[in-house]
Write a protein that holds these residues in place. Structure first.
Motif, PDB file in Angstrom:
ATOM      1  N   ASP A  46       0.822  -1.206   0.000  1.00  0.00           N
ATOM      2  CA  ASP A  46       0.000   0.000   0.000  1.00  0.00           C
ATOM      3  C   ASP A  46       0.862   1.265   0.000  1.00  0.00           C
ATOM      4  OD1 ASP A  46       1.024  -0.160   2.518  1.00  0.00           O
ATOM      5  OD2 ASP A  46      -0.917  -0.204   3.565  1.00  0.00           O
ATOM      6  N   TYR A  47       2.079   1.131  -0.484  1.00  0.00           N
ATOM      7  CA  TYR A  47       2.990   2.270  -0.602  1.00  0.00           C
ATOM      8  C   TYR A  47       3.817   2.072  -1.874  1.00  0.00           C
ATOM      9  CZ  TYR A  47       5.614  -1.358   1.884  1.00  0.00           C
ATOM     10  OH  TYR A  47       6.167  -2.557   2.266  1.00  0.00           O
TER      11      TYR A  47
ATOM     12  N   SER B 294       9.574   4.390   2.842  1.00  0.00           N
ATOM     13  CA  SER B 294       9.947   5.630   3.509  1.00  0.00           C
ATOM     14  C   SER B 294      10.278   5.458   4.991  1.00  0.00           C
ATOM     15  CB  SER B 294       8.816   6.663   3.369  1.00  0.00           C
ATOM     16  OG  SER B 294       7.606   6.141   3.899  1.00  0.00           O
TER      17      SER B 294
ATOM     18  N   GLN C 244       8.286  -0.006   6.853  1.00  0.00           N
ATOM     19  CA  GLN C 244       7.931  -0.417   5.497  1.00  0.00           C
ATOM     20  C   GLN C 244       9.017  -1.310   4.897  1.00  0.00           C
ATOM     21  OE1 GLN C 244       7.169   3.292   3.457  1.00  0.00           O
ATOM     22  NE2 GLN C 244       5.030   3.382   4.136  1.00  0.00           N
TER      23      GLN C 244
END
Length: 624
Positions: free
Chosen positions: A357-358, A362, A366
């Motif tokens: 979902d990215y 960052s 993640q």
């Protein structure tokens, strides 16, 4: 009859060694290679010999015979005056090469029906000069050479032009030459149409020449600059040739010679030049194989992309992170990472139910999420990834075997730099195949270069001698290659061939051709010299690197612009470079200078360096 006349020195013929007095230095070394005192004494005499001869033979434009008719020559009893004179002629002849641009003009004039002749204010006889001009393809048998010493008349006072007119009786006459007085102003006063041709040293070359005045090895450094100028002119005198001669040669020639000398000392029998950055380095090394006959040169098609999956024999996140910059994938794009692992979002979602979902990693959270979904023990994709890595390993193993990496030959690998991930992966793969590791040679390093436990390495230039902006120039322009990036390997009729990205193939370009031919020529000429010049390489390279980093006001950026290295920046480009560290052109520092011609470029570049430090600190915090 229509006549086209041409000046000889620095117009039709170029001295490879540069300044005329460098001939005397080379001659002194040729006559007295093992006696420094005699070399220095002879050089001092020869520098003043023409003026002394003019005093002994007043009202005469002296010949070389008259120059060597000197009582001082009794100090050099090992040779007769005639032997020394002949050695000077030999040295001069060896250092003269045709200027292709003028050679083309000469041929065009012939085709247009002009009679051709050559005119020079010189103490060398016309027969000698005619032989050199014929050797270089500039003179035909029916064409004449007029030399001041044989007519006792000079271009500089106009009388030699009178002699030519009386003998040739031209109805229309055009003269070409590089001297603004002798070749332009004087003939125009005589009613001769004249054309000034400029083959002077570039501003960069002149800067290096200025250093010779306060330097003990002034002649040697001047000769190096002469070779740069001659190679630039011989390869078209274009912007590409100028950059190749003035900026690439002083950095790459010392590196290639360093590699070959070190390989010879270490008894390495084979050198692999890694695709793509090392292509020009291999082509330069090929030029001088006669000096290193025991070293085999090979080009190895590898890249971080082609090595990554064969290297992942353990298929773990730890192994994957080990070859990432700073051992982290924070700030990396998801799609780019998946591409290196031969997959994509669509396949992972449709086949394995894995989604992200990215778009960009960052944070460390993640990063952990990405690694667990790809390399985690419960990952449904892990068995497929392991199969793909094994298949990739087998294909690379076959390619390495084909290229001789497993035959036991002591070998080294040549790369540009900077971190050493290819060294880590290649030596890991060799170790996994029970083969001996290879030594690596680098042009330059980062301060955080991977340690020697991943393989022995040597670097010519110290860490961070090239700033980040300069590494882009080196990789994107200096090391331009006709080959695309290697992405994998395939078997074709029992031969393992490299695979390239779709629709990409071998493609020569003017940049690649000019870089190679210009550097090959300079390298060949350096090794042909009968003098030791390698001790100057550090100064030669350091001076060039300093110019590239600081871009002083006198540096002419036109060659950089014509070659495509730089361009005028938009406001958006300026903000990107200065504030956000964006990479816009091949040479952003020079593009900034080219765009901001009011000398505020240095101040704004300092702002870029300041913001870069801030970005670095923020990135470090994010990766913790």
């Amino acid at each position: 009859m229509d006549l086209a006349s041409f000046d000889i020195f620095d117009t039709t013929l170029i001295r490879k060694c540069g300044r005329p007095e460098n001939i005397f230095y080379l001659l002194a070394n040729r006559l007295f290679p093992n006696d420094r005192a005699l070399r220095e004494e002879f050089l001092l005499w020869r520098r003043n010999a023409e003026l002394s001869a003019r005093k002994r033979f007043p009202n005469t434009d002296v010949t070389l015979e008259q120059i060597y008719n000197a009582p001082e020559l009794s100090s050099f009893s090992a040779y007769t005056p005639e032997q020394m004179r002949q050695e000077e002629l030999n040295t001069e002849a060896e250092n003269l090469t045709a200027n292709p641009a003028i050679k083309a003009v000469i041929e065009n004039k012939r085709q247009a029906g002009y009679m051709i002749c050559f005119i020079s204010d010189m103490y060398i006889d016309s027969t000698t000069l005619a032989n050199i001009l014929k050797r270089e393809g500039c003179l035909r048998d029916e064409e004449k050479v007029f030399v001041s010493c044989e007519y006792n008349a000079r271009k500089s006072d106009g009388r030699l032009f009178d002699k030519v007119r009386n003998e040739m009786s031209p109805q229309k006459w055009i003269h070409y030459g590089d001297h603004k007085i002798s070749d332009v102003k004087i003939p125009r006063k005589k009613g001769i149409k004249s054309k000034w041709v400029n083959f002077d040293f570039t501003e960069t070359e002149k800067l290096t020449l200025l250093q010779t005045h306060n330097f003990s090895k002034d002649y040697e450094l001047s000769i190096l600059v002469g070779l740069q100028r001659a190679a630039r002119i011989c390869n078209g005198n274009s912007a590409y040739a100028e950059i190749a001669a003035d900026f690439i040669a002083p950095i790459y020639i010392p590196y290639v010679l360093f590699v070959l000398n070190e390989a010879q000392k270490r008894k390495l029998k084979r050198l692999y030049f890694l695709s793509r950055d090392s292509y020009i380095l291999m082509k330069m090394a090929e030029t001088v194989t006669d000096y290193f006959p025991d070293i085999e040169l090979k080009y190895l098609f590898v890249s971080r992309k082609s090595l990554l999956m064969p290297y992942l024999t353990e298929v773990t996140s730890e192994q994957f992170l080990a070859v990432q910059d700073h051992q982290t994938i924070v700030n990396k794009n998801i799609d780019s990472l998946l591409k290196t692992l031969d997959t994509n979002r669509e396949e992972l979602l449709n086949e394995f139910g894995i989604q992200f979902d990215y778009d960009k990693i960052s944070s460390k959270k993640q990063e952990s999420d990405f690694l667990s979904k790809i390399f985690g023990k419960e990952s449904p994709y892990l068995p497929i990834l392991r199969q793909r890595c094994t298949a990739r390993f087998d294909m690379l193993h076959a390619y390495f075997q084909q290229e001789g990496l497993f035959d036991g030959t002591p070998s080294g690998m040549v790369d540009v730099g900077w971190l050493g991930t290819s060294r880590l992966m290649i030596n890991y793969i060799l170790k996994h195949s029970s083969a001996r590791s290879v030594e690596f040679f680098y042009l330059g390093l980062r301060r955080d270069v991977l340690p020697s436990k991943y393989g022995i390495y040597s670097s010519l230039y110290r860490p961070d001698q090239f700033d980040t902006n300069l590494t882009f120039v080196i990789e994107d322009y200096f090391s331009a290659s006709p080959y695309p990036t290697t992405v994998g390997y395939k078997s074709v009729q029992a031969e393992i061939l490299p695979q390239f990205p779709p629709n990409e193939q071998f493609r020569e370009s003017e940049i690649v051709t000019s870089n190679i031919l210009t550097n090959q020529l300079i390298f060949k000429w350096i090794l042909e010299l009968n003098i030791s010049i390698e001790s100057l390489f550090d100064l030669w390279a350091a001076n060039t690197i300093n110019i590239l980093i600081n871009l002083p006001v006198y540096v002419n950026l036109s060659a950089f612009k014509q070659s495509g290295l730089i361009r005028k920046l938009s406001l958006t480009n300026l903000i990107s470079i200065i504030c956000f560290g964006g990479h816009v052109t091949n040479f952003d520092r020079a593009s900034l200078k080219f765009t901001l011609k009011n000398h505020c470029d240095k101040m704004l570049w300092n702002v870029h360096l300041f913001t870069a430090r801030i970005r670095g600190k923020l990135a470090t915090k994010l990766k913790r």
